[in-house]
Structures are given as structure tokens and as C-alpha cells.
Design a protein around this motif. Structure first.
Motif, PDB file in Angstrom:
ATOM      1  N   PRO A 192       9.231  -4.547 -19.854  1.00 48.96           N
ATOM      2  CA  PRO A 192       7.801  -4.244 -19.968  1.00 48.96           C
ATOM      3  C   PRO A 192       7.167  -5.119 -21.048  1.00 48.96           C
ATOM      4  O   PRO A 192       7.840  -5.533 -21.996  1.00 48.96           O
ATOM      5  N   ASN A 193       5.898  -5.389 -20.896  1.00 50.43           N
ATOM      6  CA  ASN A 193       5.147  -6.057 -21.950  1.00 50.43           C
ATOM      7  C   ASN A 193       4.725  -4.990 -22.956  1.00 50.43           C
ATOM      8  O   ASN A 193       3.970  -4.078 -22.615  1.00 50.43           O
TER       9      ASN A 193
ATOM     10  N   VAL B 268      13.875  -8.886 -16.811  1.00 53.69           N
ATOM     11  CA  VAL B 268      12.487  -8.412 -16.777  1.00 53.69           C
ATOM     12  C   VAL B 268      12.371  -7.202 -17.699  1.00 53.69           C
ATOM     13  O   VAL B 268      13.215  -6.298 -17.661  1.00 53.69           O
TER      14      VAL B 268
ATOM     15  N   ARG C 203      13.706   1.885 -13.962  1.00 51.54           N
ATOM     16  CA  ARG C 203      12.249   1.734 -13.807  1.00 51.54           C
ATOM     17  C   ARG C 203      11.584   3.079 -13.543  1.00 51.54           C
ATOM     18  O   ARG C 203      10.463   3.341 -14.012  1.00 51.54           O
TER      19      ARG C 203
ATOM     20  N   TYR D 131       6.029  -2.574  -9.123  1.00 52.68           N
ATOM     21  CA  TYR D 131       6.895  -3.587  -9.737  1.00 52.68           C
ATOM     22  C   TYR D 131       6.857  -4.894  -8.951  1.00 52.68           C
ATOM     23  O   TYR D 131       6.637  -5.969  -9.518  1.00 52.68           O
TER      24      TYR D 131
ATOM     25  N   PHE E 123       4.472  -7.051 -17.259  1.00 49.28           N
ATOM     26  CA  PHE E 123       5.889  -7.297 -17.525  1.00 49.28           C
ATOM     27  C   PHE E 123       6.095  -8.663 -18.155  1.00 49.28           C
ATOM     28  O   PHE E 123       5.251  -9.554 -18.026  1.00 49.28           O
TER      29      PHE E 123
END
Length: 326
Positions: A142-143, A140, A32, A42, A85
Motif C-alpha cells: 500500500p502507499n 506490491v 489483501r 487491486y 499502491f
């Protein structure tokens, strides 16, 4: 390292206690950091306590399933409240692949900060306290489409053609179209952008072939059609024509493309080998997605190279007028 906590029932909820496990927290924390994501940002974005409460006690996971299950894999995904995310369920074999290759994965991402691989930022499981072997694996990421601009079209491309179309009844906002739907369209960039993207795709797929030994991954494309309300385009563009929200501006400035490689944890096991063998009995090799990691990487790169065009290319070229449909 693995962190496991017991989630007891409370407040009159008639549910069995659950175990929530976080895998390799320190390694994923370092991943991250590569992308500038702090622990505070986060945790605030994920809202892990709220997420677990809704998942375990409020029965809201069914609504997430309806929102996010679009692929054949049966994976369920949904976005965090701030859309930063994406939380997605994955299969046990995919989670095992990620954990087994995590040291090489971290090294690759840390030394290739321009990688198009959409990174995994965390891995969790949830299981019943007395049935620990029955786990729900959750990752999880990232978008890719974290932007204030509209995403007008989404495509999921593999470089194969068998069953690579989205049925008309399934076409709705947010659902990706596929290779056959993309047809003979191309993305027109500057020569510098085309060179960078082709080289980076080759680097990423070489890593996946040699270290993950995976295949069946996709090139995800989000397309924004530029209007007078478009944001994120710098007044002075750098050589790679990147926008402030992570997109790439087309050569003629009429499109912003948001690009990434996704779903790259599928190993070429016996099941995939048999699947490919059966499908090739009825169709041509290039139409089937279930091929060896080496062959998949070659075809994937060759296909995308044909989709990345620049003015002056020796390929048949579309004029700026034609690009309005791209």
C-alpha cells in the motif's frame, strides 16, 4: 502455489519472450482481504497488463527508476496511477525471506490488524524465457501516503546515526530525510496514542526479531501541517485520534502523522555481520545500523520511545509554540 505465464513478443517488438510469475497468490489475496482490498480494486489499480506492456515493450522502466530510486539498496519503486499502491523491486534474498515466513506473516497480520508493518500484498518475478534464473523480483505494498492532504515532510528513521542524513543535493519533494536530519524533534500525542504506538512498535519488532530474524528496517513518517484546507479530521475524534485517511492527529491538532514500518526483509547474514564489525571499528555501536536483530529491535524501540511525547511527560517538554517546528 506459483502461477507462471509466458509473455510472447508481438506487434513487431524485438524483445525476447518473458516469463511472468506470481507467488503464493491465494495467501497474498487473503492478506489483501485483511486490509479491505478486493480483487477488482487491486487489479484495476495495479493495471497489471498496462504495467507489463510498458515495462517490457515501451522501455518506460527507466523513467520509473529515475523517479523512485532513493536508497542505498538500489531498489526501484513507483506508484500506481491512482497512488493507492507502490510497486517496488527487491532482492532475491528478501523475496526468499518473505516466502519462507509467509505462513507466520499472514497469521501475524490477521491477528494484529493494528500492526504498523506496511504489508506486502503481492510478489512477482519477470525473467527471460531462456534465462529463468535471472529474475527481477517485484513486490506490491500500500502507499502509506494515500491522502488528499499534502505530505510536507518525510522522514526515514532507524535509530542509528552513521550516514543517517540526506545530502543537500538530494533533497527534493518525496525524498525522505533521516535520523540526523530529524535531530531532537519529537511527535507530541495524547498519552493514549503514545502508549498504543509504543506497544505496537514493540509487538511488531518482536515479531520481526523472532520470526523474520531481520534488521535495518525503518520507521517511515509523513507529516502534514494542518491548514484550513486539511481534510480527513473527524468532527468527533476517537481515543487514538485517527483521521479518515489513516493518519494520527497530534495532541495540539497542528500536525497529522502517517506512520509505518518499512524495509523489514533484510536478514542479518554474514555480509551484514562483517559490515557491522568493520563500521564499529571506526565508530560507536549505537551509530551503526548493521547489528543483530535483537539489538536492532531494542535500539529501534528505545529511539522511537524518545520521539513519542505527551503533555505531562517526565521528559523535557516542548510547549505548543515550539511544536510549530515539529
Amino acid at each position: 502455489m506459483v502461477n507462471t505465464i509466458l509473455l510472447p513478443t508481438s506487434g513487431g517488438h524485438r524483445l525476447k519472450p518473458k516469463l511472468f510469475t506470481e507467488y503464493a497468490p491465494f495467501v497474498f489475496r487473503e492478506i489483501r482481504k485483511i486490509y479491505g482490498i478486493s480483487d477488482t480494486d487491486y487489479l484495476n489499480s495495479i493495471g497489471i497488463e498496462t504495467f507489463l506492456f510498458k515495462l517490457l515493450f515501451c522501455g518506460e522502466f527507466n523513467s520509473y527508476r529515475t523517479m523512485g530510486s532513493h536508497g542505498k539498496s538500489g531498489s526501484v519503486f513507483f506508484h500506481t496511477y491512482d497512488s493507492q499502491f507502490m510497486i517496488k523491486t527487491i532482492k532475491q534474498k528478501e523475496a526468499e525471506c518473505l516466502l519462507e515466513k509467509l505462513p507466520q506473516y499472514y497469521q501475524y497480520l490477521s491477528s494484529n490488524t493494528s500492526s504498523l508493518l506496511l504489508p506486502f500484498l503481492a510478489l512477482y518475478t519477470i525473467s527471460d524465457f531462456k534465462k529463468e534464473e535471472e529474475k527481477l523480483y517485484i513486490c506490491v505494498m500500500p502507499n502509506l501516503f494515500t491522502t488528499s492532504n499534502s505530505i510536507d515532510e518525510i522522514f526515514d528513521l532507524k535509530g542509528s546515526t552513521l550516514d543517517r542524513t540526506t545530502p543537500l543535493e538530494s533533497r527534493k519533494p518525496g525524498v525522505p530525510l533521516k535520523d540526523l536530519d530529524y535531530g531532537d524533534r519529537v511527535m507530541i500525542f495524547s498519552p493514549e496514542v503514545c502508549s498504543f504506538l509504543n506497544n505496537q512498535i514493540k509487538e511488531d519488532t518482536t515479531f520481526l526479531e523472532k520470526h523474520f530474524e531481520t534488521m535495518d528496517y525503518s520507521f517511515l513518517i509523513g507529516i502534514h501541517k494542518v491548514t484550513d484546507k486539511t481534510t480527513g479530521i473527524p468532527t468527533q475524534l476517537e481515543e487514538l485520534r485517527t483521521t479518515t485517511d489513516g493518519g494520527v492527529l497530534s495532541q495540539y491538532g497542528d500536525r497529522i502523522y502517517y506512520l509505518g514500518i518499512i524495509d523489514y526483509l533484510i536478514t542479518f547474514d554474514k555480509t551484514k555481520a562483517v559490515e557491522g564489525l568493520i563500521k564499529r571499528t571506526f565508530t560507536m555501536d549505537e551509530e551503526v545500523s548493521s547489528v543483530s536483530p535483537h539489538n536492532y529491535a531494542i535500539r529501534f524501540c528505545q529511539y522511537l520511545e524518545k520521539k513519542l511525547w505527551f503533555p505531562g511527560s517526565t521528559k523535557i517538554f516542548l510547549t505548543p509554540t515550539n511544536t510549530q517546528n515539529q
